[in-house]
Write a protein that holds these residues in place. Structure first.
Motif, mmCIF file in Angstrom:
data_model
loop_
_atom_site.group_PDB
_atom_site.id
_atom_site.type_symbol
_atom_site.label_atom_id
_atom_site.label_comp_id
_atom_site.label_asym_id
_atom_site.label_seq_id
_atom_site.Cartn_x
_atom_site.Cartn_y
_atom_site.Cartn_z
ATOM 1 N N VAL A 253 -50.279 -67.109 55.944
ATOM 2 C CA VAL A 253 -49.127 -67.256 55.048
ATOM 3 C C VAL A 253 -48.173 -66.061 55.199
ATOM 4 N N THR B 77 -58.395 -62.927 51.040
ATOM 5 C CA THR B 77 -58.121 -64.344 51.321
ATOM 6 C C THR B 77 -57.129 -64.525 52.459
ATOM 7 N N VAL B 78 -56.340 -63.488 52.739
ATOM 8 C CA VAL B 78 -55.353 -63.561 53.822
ATOM 9 C C VAL B 78 -55.743 -62.513 54.860
ATOM 10 N N PHE C 104 -43.294 -57.688 49.350
ATOM 11 C CA PHE C 104 -42.812 -58.714 48.414
ATOM 12 C C PHE C 104 -43.730 -58.760 47.210
ATOM 13 N N ARG C 105 -43.250 -59.425 46.156
ATOM 14 C CA ARG C 105 -44.063 -59.529 44.936
ATOM 15 C C ARG C 105 -45.196 -60.527 45.152
ATOM 16 N N ASP C 106 -46.387 -60.141 44.676
ATOM 17 C CA ASP C 106 -47.523 -61.065 44.758
ATOM 18 C C ASP C 106 -47.236 -62.281 43.881
ATOM 19 N N ILE C 107 -47.557 -63.447 44.416
ATOM 20 C CA ILE C 107 -47.276 -64.698 43.710
ATOM 21 C C ILE C 107 -48.172 -64.859 42.474
ATOM 22 N N ASN C 108 -49.259 -64.121 42.436
ATOM 23 C CA ASN C 108 -50.224 -64.209 41.324
ATOM 24 C C ASN C 108 -50.519 -62.796 40.822
ATOM 25 N N LEU D 116 -47.057 -56.497 47.604
ATOM 26 C CA LEU D 116 -47.851 -56.514 48.829
ATOM 27 C C LEU D 116 -47.031 -55.878 49.930
ATOM 28 N N ILE E 48 -41.495 -69.361 54.826
ATOM 29 C CA ILE E 48 -41.929 -69.509 53.428
ATOM 30 C C ILE E 48 -41.138 -68.492 52.620
ATOM 31 N N GLY F 59 -62.929 -60.227 48.200
ATOM 32 C CA GLY F 59 -61.796 -60.953 47.635
ATOM 33 C C GLY F 59 -60.662 -61.172 48.611
ATOM 34 N N HIS G 132 -52.227 -54.013 48.558
ATOM 35 C CA HIS G 132 -51.751 -54.329 47.220
ATOM 36 C C HIS G 132 -51.291 -53.021 46.574
ATOM 37 N N ILE H 263 -44.226 -65.950 56.094
ATOM 38 C CA ILE H 263 -43.206 -65.266 55.268
ATOM 39 C C ILE H 263 -42.361 -64.359 56.166
ATOM 40 N N ASN I 174 -58.260 -55.185 50.209
ATOM 41 C CA ASN I 174 -59.465 -56.007 50.235
ATOM 42 C C ASN I 174 -59.862 -56.197 51.694
HETATM 43 P P1 AMP Z 1 -56.081 -60.741 49.427
HETATM 44 O O1 AMP Z 1 -56.860 -61.535 48.417
HETATM 45 O O2 AMP Z 1 -56.319 -59.286 49.411
HETATM 46 O O3 AMP Z 1 -56.201 -61.355 50.804
HETATM 47 O O4 AMP Z 1 -54.570 -60.873 48.971
HETATM 48 C C1 AMP Z 1 -53.786 -61.973 49.222
HETATM 49 C C2 AMP Z 1 -52.749 -61.984 48.144
HETATM 50 O O5 AMP Z 1 -51.659 -62.771 48.599
HETATM 51 C C3 AMP Z 1 -53.209 -62.613 46.814
HETATM 52 O O6 AMP Z 1 -53.081 -61.627 45.792
HETATM 53 C C4 AMP Z 1 -52.255 -63.786 46.620
HETATM 54 O O7 AMP Z 1 -51.878 -63.950 45.275
HETATM 55 C C5 AMP Z 1 -51.084 -63.401 47.497
HETATM 56 N N1 AMP Z 1 -50.291 -64.506 48.022
HETATM 57 C C6 AMP Z 1 -50.739 -65.621 48.641
HETATM 58 N N2 AMP Z 1 -49.707 -66.407 49.015
HETATM 59 C C7 AMP Z 1 -48.574 -65.756 48.614
HETATM 60 C C8 AMP Z 1 -47.188 -66.052 48.706
HETATM 61 N N3 AMP Z 1 -46.728 -67.173 49.293
HETATM 62 N N4 AMP Z 1 -46.304 -65.152 48.199
HETATM 63 C C9 AMP Z 1 -46.753 -64.016 47.623
HETATM 64 N N5 AMP Z 1 -48.042 -63.681 47.505
HETATM 65 C C10 AMP Z 1 -48.952 -64.546 47.986
#
Ligand code: AMP
Length: 118
Positions: free
Chosen positions: A8, A97-98, A31-35, A43, A17, A95, A104, A12, A89
Protein backbone atom coordinates in the motif's frame (compact mmCIF):
# COMPACT_ATOMS: atom_id res chain seq x y z
CA UNK A 1 6.87 -6.65 -9.80
CA UNK A 2 3.25 -7.72 -10.19
CA UNK A 3 0.62 -5.23 -9.07
CA UNK A 4 -0.68 -7.38 -6.23
CA UNK A 5 2.82 -7.73 -4.71
CA UNK A 6 3.23 -3.97 -4.29
CA UNK A 7 2.56 -2.66 -0.81
CA UNK A 8 0.00 0.00 0.00
CA UNK A 9 2.90 2.39 0.70
CA UNK A 10 4.46 1.77 -2.72
CA UNK A 11 1.09 2.63 -4.21
CA UNK A 12 0.81 5.82 -2.13
CA UNK A 13 4.33 6.82 -3.26
CA UNK A 14 3.28 6.21 -6.87
CA UNK A 15 0.22 8.44 -6.36
CA UNK A 16 -2.19 5.57 -6.98
CA UNK A 17 -3.78 5.74 -3.51
CA UNK A 18 -4.56 9.05 -1.82
CA UNK A 19 -2.92 9.95 1.48
CA UNK A 20 -2.81 12.97 3.79
CA UNK A 21 0.79 13.82 2.94
CA UNK A 22 2.71 16.02 5.40
CA UNK A 23 6.23 15.65 3.92
CA UNK A 24 7.67 14.70 0.55
CA UNK A 25 11.23 14.80 -0.82
CA UNK A 26 13.43 12.64 -3.06
CA UNK A 27 13.99 10.00 -0.38
CA UNK A 28 10.94 10.02 1.90
CA UNK A 29 7.23 10.54 2.05
CA UNK A 30 5.29 11.06 5.28
CA UNK A 31 1.54 11.00 5.79
CA UNK A 32 -1.07 10.68 8.52
CA UNK A 33 -1.86 7.14 9.61
CA UNK A 34 -5.35 6.18 8.47
CA UNK A 35 -6.03 4.60 11.89
CA UNK A 36 -4.35 6.98 14.35
CA UNK A 37 -3.23 5.63 17.72
CA UNK A 38 -2.28 9.03 19.18
CA UNK A 39 -3.27 12.68 18.70
CA UNK A 40 -0.40 12.91 16.21
CA UNK A 41 0.32 9.70 14.30
CA UNK A 42 2.45 10.05 11.19
CA UNK A 43 4.22 7.46 9.07
CA UNK A 44 7.64 8.21 7.59
CA UNK A 45 8.36 5.96 4.63
CA UNK A 46 11.51 5.69 2.51
CA UNK A 47 10.52 5.78 -1.13
CA UNK A 48 12.60 2.74 -1.96
CA UNK A 49 10.70 -0.53 -1.52
CA UNK A 50 13.96 -2.47 -1.15
CA UNK A 51 13.75 -2.90 2.63
CA UNK A 52 11.02 -4.77 4.47
CA UNK A 53 11.92 -3.57 7.96
CA UNK A 54 14.28 -1.37 9.96
CA UNK A 55 16.85 -4.13 10.46
CA UNK A 56 17.30 -4.55 6.72
CA UNK A 57 17.43 -0.77 6.27
CA UNK A 58 20.01 -0.27 9.03
CA UNK A 59 22.26 -3.01 7.64
CA UNK A 60 22.13 -1.85 4.03
CA UNK A 61 21.82 1.93 4.23
CA UNK A 62 22.43 3.47 7.67
CA UNK A 63 22.52 6.95 6.15
CA UNK A 64 18.97 6.50 4.89
CA UNK A 65 17.90 5.40 8.38
CA UNK A 66 19.57 8.48 9.87
CA UNK A 67 17.76 10.62 7.31
CA UNK A 68 14.47 9.04 8.31
CA UNK A 69 15.08 9.90 11.97
CA UNK A 70 15.83 13.49 10.91
CA UNK A 71 12.52 13.71 9.06
CA UNK A 72 10.74 12.28 12.12
CA UNK A 73 12.27 15.01 14.30
CA UNK A 74 11.35 17.73 11.81
CA UNK A 75 7.76 16.49 11.69
CA UNK A 76 7.59 16.27 15.48
CA UNK A 77 8.87 19.86 15.67
CA UNK A 78 6.08 20.91 13.33
CA UNK A 79 3.23 18.80 14.72
CA UNK A 80 3.80 18.04 18.40
CA UNK A 81 6.35 20.29 20.05
CA UNK A 82 9.42 18.28 19.11
CA UNK A 83 8.82 15.30 21.41
CA UNK A 84 7.75 11.99 19.99
CA UNK A 85 7.73 8.21 20.15
CA UNK A 86 9.38 6.47 17.19
CA UNK A 87 8.18 2.93 16.48
CA UNK A 88 9.30 0.40 13.90
CA UNK A 89 7.16 -2.71 14.07
CA UNK A 90 9.38 -5.54 12.86
CA UNK A 91 7.65 -8.80 11.98
CA UNK A 92 4.03 -9.86 12.04
CA UNK A 93 4.14 -10.84 15.72
CA UNK A 94 5.10 -7.25 16.57
CA UNK A 95 2.07 -5.93 14.69
CA UNK A 96 3.78 -5.18 11.37
CA UNK A 97 1.22 -5.34 8.56
CA UNK A 98 2.98 -3.42 5.77
CA UNK A 99 6.33 -4.92 4.78
CA UNK A 100 7.83 -1.74 3.34
CA UNK A 101 9.97 -0.17 6.06
CA UNK A 102 8.28 2.74 7.84
CA UNK A 103 8.45 4.56 11.14
CA UNK A 104 5.47 5.53 13.22
CA UNK A 105 5.86 9.01 14.73
CA UNK A 106 3.50 9.31 17.68
CA UNK A 107 3.05 12.41 19.75
CA UNK A 108 0.75 14.98 21.21
CA UNK A 109 0.34 13.93 24.83
CA UNK A 110 1.31 10.29 25.29
CA UNK A 111 1.02 8.75 28.72
CA UNK A 112 3.90 7.05 30.49
CA UNK A 113 3.63 3.30 30.67
CA UNK A 114 1.62 2.93 27.48
CA UNK A 115 4.39 1.38 25.43
CA UNK A 116 3.39 -2.09 24.31
CA UNK A 117 -0.22 -1.68 25.37
CA UNK A 118 -2.38 -4.32 23.72
P1 AMP B 1 2.53 -1.51 10.66
O1 AMP B 1 1.40 -2.19 11.39
O2 AMP B 1 3.67 -1.11 11.50
O3 AMP B 1 2.93 -2.30 9.44
O4 AMP B 1 1.92 -0.13 10.18
C1 AMP B 1 1.12 0.01 9.07
C2 AMP B 1 0.29 1.23 9.33
O5 AMP B 1 -0.19 1.69 8.08
C3 AMP B 1 -0.95 0.99 10.20
O6 AMP B 1 -0.85 1.82 11.36
C4 AMP B 1 -2.12 1.38 9.30
O7 AMP B 1 -3.13 2.06 10.00
C5 AMP B 1 -1.44 2.27 8.27
N1 AMP B 1 -2.08 2.33 6.97
C6 AMP B 1 -2.49 1.29 6.20
N2 AMP B 1 -3.01 1.74 5.04
C7 AMP B 1 -2.92 3.10 5.08
C8 AMP B 1 -3.30 4.13 4.18
N3 AMP B 1 -3.86 3.88 2.98
N4 AMP B 1 -3.04 5.42 4.54
C9 AMP B 1 -2.46 5.68 5.73
N5 AMP B 1 -2.09 4.76 6.62
C10 AMP B 1 -2.33 3.47 6.31
Amino acid sequence: MADDERSVFTRIIAGEIPADVVYDDERFIAFRDINPQAPVHLLVVPKTSEYRNVTELAAADPALLAGLVGVAQQLADEHCGGEFRLIFNTGAASGQTVFHVHAHVLGGGLEEGTLGRR
